[in-house]
Design a protein around this motif. Structure first.
Motif, mmCIF file in Angstrom:
data_model
loop_
_atom_site.group_PDB
_atom_site.id
_atom_site.type_symbol
_atom_site.label_atom_id
_atom_site.label_comp_id
_atom_site.label_asym_id
_atom_site.label_seq_id
_atom_site.Cartn_x
_atom_site.Cartn_y
_atom_site.Cartn_z
ATOM 1 N N GLN A 183 -40.228 41.628 -6.384
ATOM 2 C CA GLN A 183 -41.569 41.318 -5.620
ATOM 3 C C GLN A 183 -41.177 40.349 -4.827
ATOM 4 O O GLN A 183 -42.071 40.501 -3.780
ATOM 5 C CB GLN A 183 -42.359 40.709 -6.765
ATOM 6 N N VAL A 184 -40.023 39.963 -4.739
ATOM 7 C CA VAL A 184 -39.617 39.153 -3.351
ATOM 8 C C VAL A 184 -38.682 39.673 -2.515
ATOM 9 O O VAL A 184 -38.016 39.055 -1.587
ATOM 10 C CB VAL A 184 -39.297 37.668 -3.614
ATOM 11 N N SER A 185 -38.405 41.059 -2.695
ATOM 12 C CA SER A 185 -37.532 41.916 -1.984
ATOM 13 C C SER A 185 -38.037 42.667 -0.930
ATOM 14 O O SER A 185 -39.089 43.118 -0.988
ATOM 15 C CB SER A 185 -36.628 42.713 -3.063
ATOM 16 N N ASN A 186 -37.086 43.000 -0.029
ATOM 17 C CA ASN A 186 -37.286 43.843 0.947
ATOM 18 C C ASN A 186 -37.109 45.214 0.882
ATOM 19 O O ASN A 186 -37.521 46.171 1.281
ATOM 20 C CB ASN A 186 -36.626 43.353 2.229
ATOM 21 N N TYR A 187 -35.877 45.291 0.039
ATOM 22 C CA TYR A 187 -35.675 46.756 -0.237
ATOM 23 C C TYR A 187 -35.053 46.761 -1.725
ATOM 24 O O TYR A 187 -34.723 45.625 -2.288
ATOM 25 C CB TYR A 187 -34.390 47.069 0.724
ATOM 26 N N VAL A 188 -34.748 47.789 -2.463
ATOM 27 C CA VAL A 188 -34.519 48.000 -3.619
ATOM 28 C C VAL A 188 -33.678 49.428 -3.630
ATOM 29 O O VAL A 188 -33.981 50.187 -3.351
ATOM 30 C CB VAL A 188 -35.515 48.406 -4.827
ATOM 31 N N VAL A 189 -32.206 49.182 -4.182
ATOM 32 C CA VAL A 189 -31.327 50.291 -4.086
ATOM 33 C C VAL A 189 -30.486 50.288 -5.505
ATOM 34 O O VAL A 189 -30.251 49.222 -6.081
ATOM 35 C CB VAL A 189 -30.113 49.921 -2.833
ATOM 36 N N TYR A 190 -30.358 51.483 -5.709
ATOM 37 C CA TYR A 190 -29.702 51.525 -6.917
ATOM 38 C C TYR A 190 -28.071 52.442 -7.055
ATOM 39 O O TYR A 190 -27.657 52.789 -8.023
ATOM 40 C CB TYR A 190 -30.657 52.526 -8.010
ATOM 41 N N ASP A 191 -27.531 52.219 -5.749
ATOM 42 C CA ASP A 191 -26.350 52.970 -5.747
ATOM 43 C C ASP A 191 -25.520 52.193 -4.742
ATOM 44 O O ASP A 191 -26.085 51.593 -3.856
ATOM 45 C CB ASP A 191 -26.339 54.129 -5.330
ATOM 46 N N GLY A 192 -24.309 51.949 -5.077
ATOM 47 C CA GLY A 192 -23.293 50.978 -4.064
ATOM 48 C C GLY A 192 -23.117 51.643 -2.859
ATOM 49 O O GLY A 192 -23.180 50.898 -1.798
ATOM 50 N N GLY A 193 -23.055 52.911 -2.788
ATOM 51 C CA GLY A 193 -22.942 53.531 -1.553
ATOM 52 C C GLY A 193 -24.126 53.146 -0.702
ATOM 53 O O GLY A 193 -24.111 53.273 0.612
#
Length: 202
Positions: A183-193
């Protein structure tokens, strides 16, 4: 002092590492399942971090520091994130509630600045916690070195880091980021690359 355009502040456990460190350490005491549950409840925000961390350190402090460092040296890191930090070590910091003496092998490997909780030690023995890191304070202290600070993490304990930073990236590397952090993030990512590709653009 050089001012960078952007500094990247990484949580350690479950973000840079492919495992939560404290449950791995608890295997030495045959308490892996119990420590995993306690860690999960802490990551979710069900238990106050400071209270939980003091309890978990109390459980683990009977293990010699040298043995803990041997175990931590073998902890697997996300290869993409490790490479990114090493290539940008002057612009990357580790911000972790974990203890300085326990995470020392990882910080030496990454060769970057770190903010962590501080231990009182006597030789190879951990006596107590001297100070538990406040993650927002670490970001605040980093601000005078950069025009922009980007925080990367996944747990409830990272919220204060995100709210102090200019941008927040929730990273679901080994488990989903908690909803409150998203909720306080600008981006959400699920992979290191994918994470490192995004950071290159920020």
């Amino acid at each position: 002092m050089k001012i960078h355009d952007t500094i990247f502040a990484f949580d350690l456990d479950g973000t840079v590492t492919k495992q939560e460190i404290l449950p791995v350490l608890a295997k030495e005491l045959n308490l892996y399942d119990e420590m995993s549950l306690l860690t999960k409840l802490t990551l979710d925000g069900s238990i106050d971090f400071k209270q939980s961390f003091r309890l978990r350190v109390e459980i683990l402090k009977s293990i010699p520091i040298s043995r803990i460092q041997e175990i931590v040296a073998d902890i697997q890191l996300d290869s993409n994130i490790e490479a990114f930090i090493k290539q940008n070590r002057q612009r990357c910091v580790i911000v972790t509630g974990n203890l300085d003496v326990w995470i020392a092998p990882i910080i030496k490997r990454l060769e970057c600045v770190s903010f962590s909780s501080i231990a009182n030690v006597d030789g190879d023995r951990l006596l107590s916690i001297q100070e538990i890191l406040l993650k927002n304070k670490a970001i605040f202290e980093t601000r005078n070195q950069a025009k922009k600070v980007v925080a990367i993490g996944e747990s409830y304990n990272d919220i204060s880091m995100f709210t102090e930073a200019d941008l927040g990236v929730a990273f679901g590397g080994i488990h989903d980021p908690v909803d409150e952090l998203i909720q306080v993030s600008n981006y959400v990512v699920y992979d290191g690359g994918a994470l490192c590709n995004l950071l290159e653009t920020l």
